[in-house]
Design a protein around this motif. Sequence first.
Motif, PDB file in Angstrom:
ATOM      1  N   ALA A  45       0.855  -1.187   0.000  1.00 53.08           N
ATOM      2  CA  ALA A  45       0.000   0.000   0.000  1.00 53.08           C
ATOM      3  C   ALA A  45       0.892   1.239   0.000  1.00 53.08           C
ATOM      4  N   THR A  48       1.138   4.510   2.618  1.00 53.76           N
ATOM      5  CA  THR A  48       0.604   4.151   3.929  1.00 53.76           C
ATOM      6  C   THR A  48       1.715   4.184   4.964  1.00 53.76           C
ATOM      7  N   TRP A  54       3.341  -2.075  14.921  1.00 56.37           N
ATOM      8  CA  TRP A  54       3.324  -2.899  13.712  1.00 56.37           C
ATOM      9  C   TRP A  54       3.461  -4.391  14.009  1.00 56.37           C
ATOM     10  N   GLN A 276      -1.078  -7.036   4.048  1.00 56.96           N
ATOM     11  CA  GLN A 276      -0.831  -5.735   3.424  1.00 56.96           C
ATOM     12  C   GLN A 276       0.339  -5.060   4.133  1.00 56.96           C
ATOM     13  N   PRO A 278       2.909  -1.640   4.462  1.00 53.43           N
ATOM     14  CA  PRO A 278       2.958  -0.206   4.164  1.00 53.43           C
ATOM     15  C   PRO A 278       4.176   0.127   3.307  1.00 53.43           C
ATOM     16  N   SER A 280       5.872   3.829   2.860  1.00 52.39           N
ATOM     17  CA  SER A 280       5.841   5.274   3.052  1.00 52.39           C
ATOM     18  C   SER A 280       6.457   5.985   1.861  1.00 52.39           C
ATOM     19  N   GLN A 284       7.930  10.805   3.973  1.00 51.01           N
ATOM     20  CA  GLN A 284       7.532  10.145   5.211  1.00 51.01           C
ATOM     21  C   GLN A 284       8.673   9.336   5.801  1.00 51.01           C
TER      22      GLN A 284
END
Length: 473
Positions: A45, A48, A54, A276, A278, A280, A284
């Motif tokens: 993603a 994200t 996490w 899924q 992330p 960044s 980020q």
Amino acid sequence: MNMTALLLAATVPALPLPPTPAGNAPASVLSAPVAPEGGPAQTIAVGTPVPAQWWREFGNDALNALVERGLKANPDIAAADATLRQAQELARASVGGLLPQVDAGYQASRARTSNTIAPVLADQNVMLYTLHTAQVSLSWSPDVFGGGRARVRSARAAARAQAARADAARSMVVANLVQSAIQYAALGEEIDATRDAVTAYRDVLALIKLRQKIGAVGASDVAAQETALAAIEGQLPGLERARKAQEAQIAVLIGVAPGSSLPPVPRMDELTLPAQLPLSLPAQVVAHRPDVRSAAAIMEGASADMKAAVAARLPSFTLSAQYGGTANTFADMFASGNPFWTLLGGVSAPIFHAGSLLHQSHAARAALEAAQAQYRSTALQAFADVSNALTAIKTDGDALAAADRGNRASADSLNFTRRQYELGAVGTFTLLPVLAARAEARSTWVQARAARLVDTVALYQSLGGGTGQQLGQ
């Protein structure tokens, strides 16, 4: 350098931080890789952020409890937090240098005057006397050229750098703890697989000895199988030693002595691979990575230090005042005629310091340039870590797919070859490679599953791994 040039140099604002090197990010950071085929599918993603907690994405309560215990009891985190509090207090203390300083004092003295000198008191007959003095003093050095403000900014930057290091300590402890738990579980499965292989080798050895009794095989076949059995048995001590080492590592990370009873550690089949992941954006990554934030704070502090070094070559001003009273009795210190006061103002300017102030300002500029280069290097390394983690996840998926096929095929091959051997269709030296291939294929499959989990952790960590107090929430 003349005075005008010095004044201009002193009023130059601190150098800004260099722009975020987002444009230098590798293409793999900006685009999602193809979901791997081995095992559960994972999608990326883009844009994200990393979840603060996490590790909960692995869906295991035992792992969550292990991490929470590490965050509360790890000594490295405790040391980093204490150092952070120290840096924050020093930053607060540095502000006091910009404000007036007020002190109060009281002094009492008892003395006897010699007959040969004039007495200090009006009464010529008093040779033994007491003096009481009380005073309040005020001093202030106006920060005309910004050196004091620069030192405050430097102290605050040092506190922010230490805050980032404290975040990095938490992130590192969590990542190491999760990875150690995965490796501990994987080694447990490898030990189980090796023990199953030892059992299979012993069963075959018993079968070969039975066939030797009826004359179907010779002593060489028995010796070959015994050699293979000894070799597979020799792998167990190394695996058990490695698992003990991981157990000790987990103990250290949760703040207990190695050998102590550990809380439950999840098995491999109890860990859920996050579906899924992330990814960044570059800005980020720079904002969330503790090492990049620390490098940025160090660079800001170096900029402030350079400003302070320039201000040290300029005049400094001092204002002070005193008010008090003196009397031979405590109650009369502030009676009529006894109070005193003083007002002072001064200025000083460096004239000759053998070039030390000039070289100190040059050294501060060099330190700033080094901090800027280190910031760029740290930011680029952050992008490299993300790129490597994404590549590892893709290749781990391919490796797991191949290992899964090999594991299933080796099991089928062993069953087929063993039945052939029992029927006398193949010999011992045909069976031995199949046994070895089965043991190796199962071990490779376990390692491939563990690698995919470990590299998923590496991706979380490379993106910042949760920041600040969010890690402990």
